[in-house]
Design a protein around this motif. Structure first.
Motif, short mmCIF file in Angstrom:
data_model
loop_
_atom_site.label_atom_id
_atom_site.label_comp_id
_atom_site.label_asym_id
_atom_site.label_seq_id
_atom_site.Cartn_x
_atom_site.Cartn_y
_atom_site.Cartn_z
N ALA A 1 0.84 -1.19 0.00
CA ALA A 1 0.00 0.00 0.00
C ALA A 1 0.88 1.24 0.00
CB ALA A 1 -0.90 0.01 1.23
N THR A 2 0.48 2.23 -0.76
CA THR A 2 1.19 3.51 -0.78
C THR A 2 0.21 4.58 -1.24
OG1 THR A 2 3.14 4.71 -1.56
CG2 THR A 2 2.03 3.29 -3.15
N ARG A 3 0.58 5.81 -1.04
CA ARG A 3 -0.23 6.92 -1.53
C ARG A 3 0.47 7.67 -2.66
NH1 ARG A 3 -4.19 9.33 2.87
NH2 ARG A 3 -4.78 7.35 3.79
N HIS A 4 1.64 7.17 -3.08
CA HIS A 4 2.43 7.83 -4.12
C HIS A 4 2.83 6.79 -5.17
CE1 HIS A 4 2.86 11.08 -1.23
NE2 HIS A 4 3.21 10.17 -0.35
N LYS B 1 2.52 10.69 -8.77
CA LYS B 1 1.11 11.01 -8.48
C LYS B 1 0.84 10.70 -7.02
CE LYS B 1 -0.21 9.66 -13.15
NZ LYS B 1 -0.92 8.69 -13.97
N THR B 2 0.10 11.58 -6.37
CA THR B 2 -0.25 11.39 -4.98
C THR B 2 -1.77 11.35 -4.85
OG1 THR B 2 1.72 12.61 -4.30
CG2 THR B 2 -0.02 12.37 -2.66
N THR B 3 -2.23 10.45 -4.00
CA THR B 3 -3.68 10.33 -3.77
C THR B 3 -3.98 10.51 -2.29
OG1 THR B 3 -3.58 7.95 -3.44
CG2 THR B 3 -3.90 8.71 -5.70
N GLY B 4 -5.22 10.75 -1.98
CA GLY B 4 -5.64 10.90 -0.60
C GLY B 4 -5.97 9.59 0.06
N ALA B 5 -5.92 8.49 -0.69
CA ALA B 5 -6.22 7.16 -0.15
C ALA B 5 -5.11 6.21 -0.57
CB ALA B 5 -7.56 6.68 -0.68
N ASP B 6 -5.00 5.10 0.15
CA ASP B 6 -3.99 4.10 -0.19
C ASP B 6 -4.26 3.49 -1.56
OD1 ASP B 6 -2.55 4.39 2.12
OD2 ASP B 6 -3.44 2.67 3.13
N LEU B 7 -3.18 3.21 -2.26
CA LEU B 7 -3.22 2.51 -3.54
C LEU B 7 -2.59 1.13 -3.34
CD1 LEU B 7 -1.74 5.33 -5.80
CD2 LEU B 7 -4.16 4.72 -5.55
N SER C 1 -6.31 1.72 -7.67
CA SER C 1 -7.20 2.21 -6.63
C SER C 1 -8.30 1.16 -6.47
CB SER C 1 -7.80 3.56 -7.05
OG SER C 1 -8.73 3.98 -6.09
#
Length: 145
Positions: free
Chosen positions: A103-106, A110-116, A133
């Motif tokens: 899991a990461t947010r980057h 690209k950065t997201t507000g939720a885990d990827l 996502s």
């Protein structure tokens, strides 16, 4: 008399527009059905044990300038498959080639507000990774462990 001619022309134009819209809707419906059928067929190739809607954030080998894509992430006994809807494309990864799922947010800048969910794999010495996502990243990590 002139009013009758104008009224007839208006009726003909409106009827033509309605017929055109109906034809457009029918063609669109046929295309959507065809897209859904092909999507289901692509997913069936791996005999999925679990699948759910997902969004592709990026594929490392394609670099930073790529578009996201909606589709279905599916896992079977031998493969992980992301079947993207538009454009239609598949990312097919043998399960035994997966080296990590984290899991990461980057990802790719690209950065997201939720885990990827980031899945990394190596096939014949060529490493790659993809970020997705998904609703439950932890569950996907467990499925791929």
């Amino acid at each position: 008399m002139q009013t009758d001619v104008v009224l007839e022309i208006v009726i003909i134009v409106i009827a033509g527009l309605l017929l055109g819209m109906l034809a457009f809707a029918l063609v669109g419906l046929t295309r959507v059905r065809s897209l859904r059928t092909r999507h289901r067929q692509r997913l069936a190739t791996i005999d999925p044990r679990h699948s759910e809607p997902a969004s592709l954030v990026g594929l490392a080998s394609e670099g930073r300038l790529q578009t996201r894509g909606m589709g279905t992430l599916a896992v079977g006994d031998s493969h992980l498959l992301f079947a993207q809807l538009l454009p239609e494309r598949d990312i097919l990864v043998p399960r035994d080639a997966i080296s990590s799922a984290r899991a990461t947010r980057h990802f790719l800048g690209k950065t997201t507000g939720a885990d990827l969910l980031v899945v990394t794999w190596d096939v014949d010495g060529l490493a790659d990774a993809a970020a997705f996502s998904v609703p439950d990243v932890a569950a996907w990590r467990d499925r791929l462990a």
